[in-house]
Enzyme design. Sequence first.
Site, PDB file in Angstrom:
ATOM      1  N   HIS A   1     -17.231   6.655   6.482  1.00 16.09           N
ATOM      2  CA  HIS A   1     -16.057   7.471   6.213  1.00 16.09           C
ATOM      3  C   HIS A   1     -14.758   6.829   6.679  1.00 16.09           C
ATOM      4  O   HIS A   1     -13.741   6.924   6.019  1.00 16.09           O
ATOM      5  CB  HIS A   1     -16.228   8.824   6.902  1.00 16.09           C
TER       6      HIS A   1
ATOM      7  N   ALA B   1       0.414   6.388   4.937  1.00 16.33           N
ATOM      8  CA  ALA B   1       1.116   5.545   5.912  1.00 16.33           C
ATOM      9  C   ALA B   1       2.183   4.692   5.236  1.00 16.33           C
ATOM     10  O   ALA B   1       3.302   4.560   5.746  1.00 16.33           O
ATOM     11  CB  ALA B   1       0.123   4.642   6.647  1.00 16.33           C
TER      12      ALA B   1
ATOM     13  N   ASP C   1      -8.185  -5.022   2.014  1.00 20.84           N
ATOM     14  CA  ASP C   1      -7.321  -6.155   1.643  1.00 20.84           C
ATOM     15  C   ASP C   1      -6.343  -6.531   2.755  1.00 20.84           C
ATOM     16  O   ASP C   1      -6.168  -7.706   3.069  1.00 20.84           O
ATOM     17  CB  ASP C   1      -6.525  -5.821   0.369  1.00 20.84           C
TER      18      ASP C   1
ATOM     19  N   LEU D   1     -17.079  13.540  -0.012  1.00 22.66           N
ATOM     20  CA  LEU D   1     -16.890  14.180   1.286  1.00 22.66           C
ATOM     21  C   LEU D   1     -16.862  15.707   1.199  1.00 22.66           C
ATOM     22  O   LEU D   1     -16.204  16.277   0.337  1.00 22.66           O
ATOM     23  CB  LEU D   1     -15.552  13.697   1.862  1.00 22.66           C
TER      24      LEU D   1
ATOM     25  N   GLY E   1       0.846  -1.194   0.000  1.00 16.64           N
ATOM     26  CA  GLY E   1       0.000   0.000   0.000  1.00 16.64           C
ATOM     27  C   GLY E   1       0.875   1.236   0.000  1.00 16.64           C
ATOM     28  O   GLY E   1       1.883   1.292   0.716  1.00 16.64           O
ATOM     29  N   ALA E   2       0.512   2.208  -0.819  1.00 15.59           N
ATOM     30  CA  ALA E   2       1.377   3.389  -0.968  1.00 15.59           C
ATOM     31  C   ALA E   2       0.596   4.680  -0.791  1.00 15.59           C
ATOM     32  O   ALA E   2       0.766   5.646  -1.512  1.00 15.59           O
ATOM     33  CB  ALA E   2       2.081   3.353  -2.323  1.00 15.59           C
TER      34      ALA E   2
ATOM     35  N   ARG F   1     -17.848  13.965  15.508  1.00 18.62           N
ATOM     36  CA  ARG F   1     -18.545  13.522  14.298  1.00 18.62           C
ATOM     37  C   ARG F   1     -19.703  12.571  14.573  1.00 18.62           C
ATOM     38  O   ARG F   1     -20.734  12.642  13.918  1.00 18.62           O
ATOM     39  CB  ARG F   1     -17.560  12.836  13.346  1.00 18.62           C
TER      40      ARG F   1
END
Lengths: 612, 292
Positions: free
Chosen positions: A346, A14, A214, A245, A10-11, A281
């Site tokens: 969200h 984080a 995933d 959003l 994942g890029a 929220r």
Amino acid sequence: MYEHDVIVVGAGGAGLRAAVAADEAGADVALVSKLHPVRSHTGAAEGGINAALQEGDDWELHAYDTMKGSDYLGDAPAVETLAKDAPEDTIRLEHWGMPFSREEDGRVSQRPFGGLSYPRTTYAGAETGHHLLHVMYEQVVKRGIQVYDEWYVMDLATTDEDDPNDRECHGVVAYDVQSGKIEGFKANQGVVLATGGPGQAFDHTTNAVSCTGDGHAMAYRAGAPLEDMEFIQFHPTSLPSTGVLISEGVRGEGGILYNNEGERFMFEHGYANNSGELASRDVVARAELTEVNEGRGVNDEYVHLDMRHLGEERILDRLENILHLAEDFEGVDGLIEPMPVKPGQHYAMGGIETDENGQTCIDGLYAAGECACVSVHGGNRLGGNALPELIVFGKRAGYHAAGKDLGEPQIKTGYGDDVEDETDADLPVAPGASGLDQSGGVAADGGVTADAEGILERTVEQTREQIDYLIEKDDGVQHAEIRAKLQKAMTDYVNVFRTEEGIKKALKIIRECREEYQDVYVDDPSRTFNTDLQQTIETRNLIDVAETIALGALVRNEFRGAHWRQENQIRDDENWLKHTLISWDDGEPSIFYRPVILEGEDKTYEPKVRSY
Amino acid sequence: MSTQQQKPETQESPDDSEMNGTESPQQERLEKKERSMVDERSADESDLEGDTVHIKVFRYDPEVADKQEPRFDDFHVPFKKGMTVLDAVMYARDTYDSSLTFRHSCRQAVCGSDAFFVNGKQRLGCKTQISELQQPVRIEPLPHQEVVKDLVVDMDHFYDQMHAVEPYFKDEDTPDASDLEEQRQSRENREKVKMSTRCIWCASCMSSCNIAAGDNEYLGPAAINKAYRFAMDDREGDEIKEHRLRILEQEHGVWRCQTQFSCTEVCPKDIPLTEHIQELKREAVKKNLKFW
């Protein structure tokens, strides 16, 4: 087979930060991502980065606000780490060129956000995430870090000891989306999962199509527990037709919510007498839906968010992006009319259980960002706390995976002496694996412990068989049908307001989805850019993740943070100051609990009534 | 295979005032852009309600026998108010043909994945209302890039050009953790680079550029804009700026641009790309004069 010291999956924010940190610590690191890095969903974050930068503010206030916002389900060591590291990591972004909005004196601007006792949300217009993502990617390019983009990671190569705490992760198996080639990626030191949220488990979500949980699903099947999955944040201001959003920054700058009678309901109906629109929220989302349910919604569906009184100049300066979004995706001009908004899925507060160094209970397996649960956000995440989490815990996971000493963690992971078993959950159907399961989880080798290469090769082989099977199968059910059914069930029954009966219905439907998935097939026979195949595998991941969300929601019979239960509408501190953990247990999931840590470095956070 | 040869159907020759250079303000062009969208509206949304939309989608797969010859497939998609081009192709894929392939992710014009060639113009699928287009709506991959499959093009060349301008802050003396002080930046300077930082790497501009089509080494509008973002940022020193200008004034840099404004015309984030390129040309001249 590819080989690196650290593999980051994942890029987004984080993952990129983890890769940069691992590189700084001297490791040979590679990013493997199903998207090119700049396509990651961090880019859609709008509001900002909470960090105590100014005089008059300090990290302890940030920690206190975060703990209160979490409804006392954040672990103090994680919360304090976030608050302490955020200023330095935010300023580091500035040094890397982040185009923050500025004050007259040239300092970075900060603005108020919901649930904050001090205006500490550092921002770059209403497109902070876009800039953060691009700045981080620039650092990856600068350092020459290897990026395998459009490689879809399908599984972890993990040993198969009975106790997940004894297992080791040696790498991942991925296929090249463009060519269909399947390869093992050996990680000599660690694998960091940074795969983002599971928002696609719901049908009205602000999340991208790529947010399919995933990493959650892979870690879960490999034996790392998922923590507090029932805590799903529904953002109060998403556009009704698309789920796009509208930043909390609009309310931070003074935007006002109205019902169909023109009442400023946050005050007039007493939902938050002090903070009004800037309550946390979860509070605002419930207020909006209550208005709609009681017949005061506009078109029976949404409420109005009005920012016209802020004036064109201020809006263009600080919220210009919002004007574009409202115009392009709802056909509304925010300068001359109020914008329609309603709650949309969200953010997932829960995720893969980690300690404050990003480590899971499986040796060599880390998680950071939205897919992880440290836990910083507990029952409810404050606006502006997701981006600092990415950079702070992404950095820590990258450092630790690369061998840097970050001290002994205080947070425990995995099943152990300090947990309590759930023994009398009233489940309507058995959760977990169904019939011929198409994804192995751990590489079962009948107890013969192979070396790292052997485990990786075997996982590659299993992945190849799985893909061949899906592509060669000629008929059956298609993923789109199953996914739509799953999303509808989650939005119908595991939404803002939850009932025992509804959640049980959802679990039954999830079970049906699992059974239908046994007959799933991929119609597209091509190995070239087969998105049909990719979405089919993502759908399986969504089923696993959605089930844990519903299971957590069922067992936690109380009202805390974003999780509301009709049967017990109070925060039940006597019974529920604890995290929900769900472990795959090789296909027969079990549920257990670990007490929350409220003892900070030099004070204890006593649970108080949470009012805004 | 490549769409290199395809001529955009509706390519207009840029009008004279634009050819003359940089005088026309961004605002004027934005208005013109807006007007041209309105002109194209085939019908009011209400006329389409309950109706279907006819889309023709480019298909090609090097591996699958009946898709090796490029073709167009027709789909009739039920219209819903607010439907975008992306919504339409997603519906067609999920309902009629799961092998229909395209990149998409955020659905809100920030990930830059879904730039297509729609009715002869580069547009983001998620940001284009289908009711504003002439039917049948023709949806093709971005011209001037190799087609991988259906609407997916090979982006490697685009990324190479983006990387060629050293697209990262060259702040070599970042202080250590303990005493990190923010650098000051004036609001004016932040405002100056603001538009350039909005780029989402969708490659629409590169695809629309005639020069880039004929000169594979031309950096292209997106990469030059990326360089602009750094060159104009006061937080980088003068020496670094000179280094950046040297990269930009090479043979395949800023001087290749013939100010046709096609990039500016198609940019979904309304970045004044041509103006940025012109400004860098002036900066490059100024720098060279300094050393005479």
